[in-house]
Design a protein around this motif. Structure first.
Motif, PDB file in Angstrom:
ATOM      1  N   THR A 195      -7.669  28.602  55.998  1.00  0.00           N
ATOM      2  CA  THR A 195      -8.701  29.287  55.234  1.00  0.00           C
ATOM      3  C   THR A 195      -9.661  29.987  56.182  1.00  0.00           C
ATOM      4  O   THR A 195     -10.026  29.421  57.209  1.00  0.00           O
ATOM      5  CB  THR A 195      -9.484  28.262  54.388  1.00  0.00           C
ATOM      6  OG1 THR A 195      -8.563  27.623  53.517  1.00  0.00           O
ATOM      7  CG2 THR A 195     -10.579  28.924  53.589  1.00  0.00           C
ATOM      8  N   PRO A 196     -10.110  31.204  55.878  1.00  0.00           N
ATOM      9  CA  PRO A 196     -11.074  31.884  56.744  1.00  0.00           C
ATOM     10  C   PRO A 196     -12.302  31.017  56.961  1.00  0.00           C
ATOM     11  O   PRO A 196     -12.864  30.475  56.010  1.00  0.00           O
ATOM     12  CB  PRO A 196     -11.422  33.157  55.960  1.00  0.00           C
ATOM     13  CG  PRO A 196     -10.245  33.381  55.071  1.00  0.00           C
ATOM     14  CD  PRO A 196      -9.729  32.036  54.729  1.00  0.00           C
ATOM     15  N   ALA A 226     -14.421  35.416  51.345  1.00  0.00           N
ATOM     16  CA  ALA A 226     -12.974  35.575  51.230  1.00  0.00           C
ATOM     17  C   ALA A 226     -12.619  36.880  50.523  1.00  0.00           C
ATOM     18  O   ALA A 226     -13.350  37.349  49.650  1.00  0.00           O
ATOM     19  CB  ALA A 226     -12.384  34.389  50.477  1.00  0.00           C
ATOM     20  N   LYS A 227     -11.466  37.453  50.912  1.00  0.00           N
ATOM     21  CA  LYS A 227     -10.963  38.663  50.284  1.00  0.00           C
ATOM     22  C   LYS A 227      -9.696  38.332  49.507  1.00  0.00           C
ATOM     23  O   LYS A 227      -9.101  37.271  49.675  1.00  0.00           O
ATOM     24  CB  LYS A 227     -10.650  39.710  51.361  1.00  0.00           C
ATOM     25  CG  LYS A 227     -11.858  40.105  52.218  1.00  0.00           C
ATOM     26  CD  LYS A 227     -11.431  41.076  53.316  1.00  0.00           C
ATOM     27  CE  LYS A 227     -12.609  41.442  54.205  1.00  0.00           C
ATOM     28  NZ  LYS A 227     -12.208  42.364  55.291  1.00  0.00           N
ATOM     29  N   SER A 269      -6.902  39.574  49.986  1.00  0.00           N
ATOM     30  CA  SER A 269      -5.810  39.441  50.945  1.00  0.00           C
ATOM     31  C   SER A 269      -5.748  38.024  51.520  1.00  0.00           C
ATOM     32  O   SER A 269      -4.666  37.527  51.836  1.00  0.00           O
ATOM     33  CB  SER A 269      -5.970  40.457  52.082  1.00  0.00           C
ATOM     34  OG  SER A 269      -7.222  40.290  52.738  1.00  0.00           O
ATOM     35  N   ASP A 270      -6.913  37.368  51.663  1.00  0.00           N
ATOM     36  CA  ASP A 270      -6.928  35.985  52.136  1.00  0.00           C
ATOM     37  C   ASP A 270      -6.253  35.063  51.130  1.00  0.00           C
ATOM     38  O   ASP A 270      -5.457  34.193  51.493  1.00  0.00           O
ATOM     39  CB  ASP A 270      -8.367  35.510  52.375  1.00  0.00           C
ATOM     40  CG  ASP A 270      -9.061  36.285  53.470  1.00  0.00           C
ATOM     41  OD1 ASP A 270      -8.409  36.592  54.484  1.00  0.00           O
ATOM     42  OD2 ASP A 270     -10.263  36.573  53.318  1.00  0.00           O
ATOM     43  N   ARG A 285      -2.474  35.776  51.186  1.00  0.00           N
ATOM     44  CA  ARG A 285      -1.818  35.286  52.403  1.00  0.00           C
ATOM     45  C   ARG A 285      -1.651  33.770  52.372  1.00  0.00           C
ATOM     46  O   ARG A 285      -0.574  33.250  52.656  1.00  0.00           O
ATOM     47  CB  ARG A 285      -2.645  35.707  53.630  1.00  0.00           C
ATOM     48  CG  ARG A 285      -2.169  35.104  54.937  1.00  0.00           C
ATOM     49  CD  ARG A 285      -2.949  35.685  56.121  1.00  0.00           C
ATOM     50  NE  ARG A 285      -4.383  35.603  55.905  1.00  0.00           N
ATOM     51  CZ  ARG A 285      -5.113  34.510  56.133  1.00  0.00           C
ATOM     52  NH1 ARG A 285      -4.523  33.412  56.571  1.00  0.00           N
ATOM     53  NH2 ARG A 285      -6.420  34.515  55.944  1.00  0.00           N
ATOM     54  N   ILE A 286      -2.713  33.044  52.023  1.00  0.00           N
ATOM     55  CA  ILE A 286      -2.651  31.582  52.062  1.00  0.00           C
ATOM     56  C   ILE A 286      -1.773  31.040  50.933  1.00  0.00           C
ATOM     57  O   ILE A 286      -1.062  30.056  51.104  1.00  0.00           O
ATOM     58  CB  ILE A 286      -4.071  31.002  51.992  1.00  0.00           C
ATOM     59  CG1 ILE A 286      -4.856  31.425  53.239  1.00  0.00           C
ATOM     60  CG2 ILE A 286      -4.048  29.482  51.877  1.00  0.00           C
ATOM     61  CD1 ILE A 286      -6.324  31.076  53.195  1.00  0.00           C
ATOM     62  N   LEU A 291     -11.391  28.907  48.209  1.00  0.00           N
ATOM     63  CA  LEU A 291     -12.064  29.977  48.957  1.00  0.00           C
ATOM     64  C   LEU A 291     -13.288  30.522  48.235  1.00  0.00           C
ATOM     65  O   LEU A 291     -14.004  31.364  48.761  1.00  0.00           O
ATOM     66  CB  LEU A 291     -11.090  31.133  49.208  1.00  0.00           C
ATOM     67  CG  LEU A 291      -9.866  30.834  50.070  1.00  0.00           C
ATOM     68  CD1 LEU A 291      -9.062  32.107  50.289  1.00  0.00           C
ATOM     69  CD2 LEU A 291     -10.281  30.225  51.398  1.00  0.00           C
ATOM     70  N   TYR A 303     -13.278  32.510  45.778  1.00  0.00           N
ATOM     71  CA  TYR A 303     -13.043  33.954  45.652  1.00  0.00           C
ATOM     72  C   TYR A 303     -13.195  34.389  44.206  1.00  0.00           C
ATOM     73  O   TYR A 303     -12.567  33.839  43.306  1.00  0.00           O
ATOM     74  CB  TYR A 303     -11.643  34.312  46.146  1.00  0.00           C
ATOM     75  CG  TYR A 303     -11.281  35.755  45.848  1.00  0.00           C
ATOM     76  CD1 TYR A 303     -11.884  36.782  46.566  1.00  0.00           C
ATOM     77  CD2 TYR A 303     -10.392  36.067  44.833  1.00  0.00           C
ATOM     78  CE1 TYR A 303     -11.579  38.103  46.281  1.00  0.00           C
ATOM     79  CE2 TYR A 303     -10.084  37.391  44.543  1.00  0.00           C
ATOM     80  CZ  TYR A 303     -10.683  38.402  45.269  1.00  0.00           C
ATOM     81  OH  TYR A 303     -10.406  39.699  44.975  1.00  0.00           O
TER      82      TYR A 303
END
Length: 357
Positions: free
Chosen positions: A16-17, A22-23, A25-26, A29-30, A65, A67
């Motif tokens: 996790t960033p 968070a975006k 894309s995050d 991706r995860i 996240l 998000y």
């Protein structure tokens, strides 16, 4: 014919960033899916066809996240359902009824209806709750946290699509919160016992939620240390009469001989009083008890229960006001109600220390 959106079978490995917001894309991706899947799922696209396992994974990652897609946030600010949800643990709890009364007053004054739900039942009916959330049938959710895993389920579903606010919780995360001054409340209760001459003062603590329990422990400990007294025994007293009744014998069996007890929950204090009498102890002659929260029956107990009154109704009002600010686009904040100080209500369950048992 509906065309499935492509998805990968396994989530990606990167963590996790650690910093920054968070975006999409995050999340993609995860969770191991495309950004299109994330976008359509969080928008509530009914034509999206993905596996249940993938769907749950995306929602879990998005919740972790914190998000919230911009288009959903904009939609929420335009929401016109006029309904707020409030989830509590045990709707019959008299402590919660005061919070709910204040929340109802503020919601009505602001042109909103307030719908009440039991948090555990809501979590068990998670698919129904998710349909309500995805259908924008409520504009925001107030969650009175408890000690069950139901909170995680509710937050996971709500956080990615709704303004979510934690009631009486001291979180420092991205979800907003409004809390009471729990530290000063138990400090006031403990100082009362110290001023009555008690030197062996125990604490029946909450246990969960952790932040609230720790705040009340700090207040109890601070008053003892200011008086030059050592920490007394401390056990979990819980939130119910049954838990309080079970804790008192354990406290006595531990070899401790307190003459005063601070109980962090009024319902647990009722159980502790019953257990004390069954153990042959007189209240307050042998044992003084003071509890958090004033409820309607506290003055009718035998003896009437000494309590610290906290502004529960104001907590409900302030919580609704906070989530309405989020609906208008303001960022989530963390508030502690300090201007309305805890108030000691002295009744018959506390008295000057007469003798050491």
């Amino acid at each position: 014919m509906l065309t499935p959106v492509s998805e990968s079978c396994q989530p990606a490995d990167p963590p996790t960033p650690a910093t920054g917001r968070a975006k999409m894309s995050d999340v993609a991706r995860i969770a191991g899916v495309s950004q299109a899947v994330v976008s359509r799922l969080l928008r509530g696209d009914e034509t999206l066809r993905i596996r249940e396992e993938t769907r749950n994974r995306v929602l879990e990652v998005a919740a972790q996240l914190r998000y919230t897609p911009n288009e959903v946030a904009r939609a929420l600010r335009r929401a016109e359902s006029g309904i707020l949800g409030m989830a509590v643990h045990d709707t019959s709890n008299p402590v919660y009824s005061e919070i709910m009364a204040g929340a109802q007053e503020e919601a009505s004054a602001s042109g909103y209806a307030l719908l009440l739900a039991d948090a555990d039942e809501l979590a068990r009916s998670d698919r129904t709750f998710e349909r309500i959330v995805r259908g924008n049938r409520i504009d925001g959710l107030l969650l009175q946290r408890g000690s069950s895993t139901a909170d995680e389920t509710i937050a996971k579903i709500a956080a990615t699509r709704l303004p979510l606010l934690l009631v009486n919780d001291r979180t420092r995360g991205e979800i907003g919160s409004v809390a009471l001054d729990d530290d000063d409340a138990t400090y006031l209760a403990t100082r009362h016992l110290v001023e009555l001459g008690h030197t062996a003062i125990a604490h029946l603590k909450l246990g969960n939620p952790k932040a609230r329990s720790e705040a009340r422990t700090r207040g109890w400990r601070r008053a003892l240390h200011e008086a030059g007294l050592p920490d007394g025994p401390q056990l979990r007293g819980g939130h119910t009469p049954e838990e309080g009744a079970a804790a008192l014998p354990r406290l006595l069996a531990s070899g401790a001989a307190p003459t005063g007890i601070v109980v962090s929950n009024v319902l647990a204090a009722v159980g502790a009083m019953t257990a004390a009498r069954e153990a042959g102890l007189r209240i307050p002659e042998d044992l003084s008890i003071v509890a958090m929260h004033d409820v309607f029956f506290a003055r009718h107990l035998s003896p009437p229960l000494t309590v610290v009154r906290l502004p529960l109704r104001e907590l409900g009002r302030r919580s609704v006001a906070a989530i309405l600010r989020q609906l208008e686009g303001s960022p989530a904040r963390h508030e502690i109600i300090t201007e309305l100080a805890p108030e000691l209500i002295v009744r018959g369950s506390t008295a000057p220390r007469r003798k050491q048992r």
